[in-house]
Design an enzyme around this catalytic site. Sequence first.
Site, PDB file in Angstrom:
ATOM      1  N   ASP A 170       0.829  -1.207   0.000  1.00 53.48           N
ATOM      2  CA  ASP A 170       0.000   0.000   0.000  1.00 53.48           C
ATOM      3  C   ASP A 170       0.870   1.267   0.000  1.00 53.48           C
ATOM      4  OD1 ASP A 170      -2.281   1.483   0.054  1.00 53.48           O
ATOM      5  OD2 ASP A 170      -2.695   1.181   2.183  1.00 53.48           O
ATOM      6  N   ASN A 182     -10.062  -2.938  -7.050  1.00 54.00           N
ATOM      7  CA  ASN A 182      -9.230  -2.021  -7.841  1.00 54.00           C
ATOM      8  C   ASN A 182      -9.790  -1.746  -9.244  1.00 54.00           C
ATOM      9  OD1 ASN A 182      -6.038  -3.145  -6.428  1.00 54.00           O
ATOM     10  ND2 ASN A 182      -7.370  -1.460  -5.810  1.00 54.00           N
TER      11      ASN A 182
END
Length: 249
Positions: free
Chosen positions: A14, A62
């Site tokens: 991340d 995503n």
Amino acid sequence: MNELYPKHVAIIMDGNGRWAKSRGLPRIRGHHAGAEAVRRLLKGAAKFGIQWITLYAFSVENWKRPAAEVNGLMSLLTGFLSANRKTLCDNKIRLRIMGRRSDLPDAVNRLLQSVEKETARFDGPQLILCLSYGGREELVHATRQIAAEVQAGTRSPDQITEKTIAEHLYLPDVPDPDLIIRTSGEERLSNFLLWQCAYAEFVFLPEPWPDFDENSLKRALDLFASRNRRFGGIVDRHGSSIVSAPDAP
Ligand code: FPP
């Protein structure tokens, strides 16, 4: 090599976007720097004897990102695999994929299949890429298969055990992760390995993924090695009891 280090490390990579933003760069530049961090990680993992590295490279969620970022990530992935195919082979690393492969563009699937096939003969370390992956989707996938077996009469409901579910996950032969790392200071699982994380240790690192280097990896591995994993029992993994009195709770 430290024998207390984990064999299977899973990573939520991340912070690529924030890394780029803090430098006034477009988000995709953060993902490119993230791919460099993956390359560094592969070197470090070999040094520390890690057998399985699972990377959360693209989640089912995503797909909601702008098309330009999704397309950028897909071409980054194919570029990375083409550029590192030889490194995988030279280091005898087997590539595996977890996720809803049918969601991926054909060209990506073709390249993945070809690298998987080329590296399938290696029985050492494995690099597992989670692509269009979601932990809940994986459990839905397992449940559907088991339900179909019950419907076909090849399994009865009372024969469904934890082992049955584990055997119907995307990669049933891969052991559960020992350690899950998330970078960029966020402390969430975000639909990653929901079944497999049951006994994993978690390490949250403050640095964004593009800044992850060998020191970051060593820090996470040392933290893992310093922890006592008892799997619900009272004996640690070094074999010594952590309670002195036999009737202790
Ligand atoms: C999360 O950061 C990262 C991703 C959604 C993609 C991960 C992809 C890579 C590290 C690069 C390519 C991977 C391989 C295997 C070659 P974010 O974009 O959510 O960051 P933010 O939270 O700071 O916005």
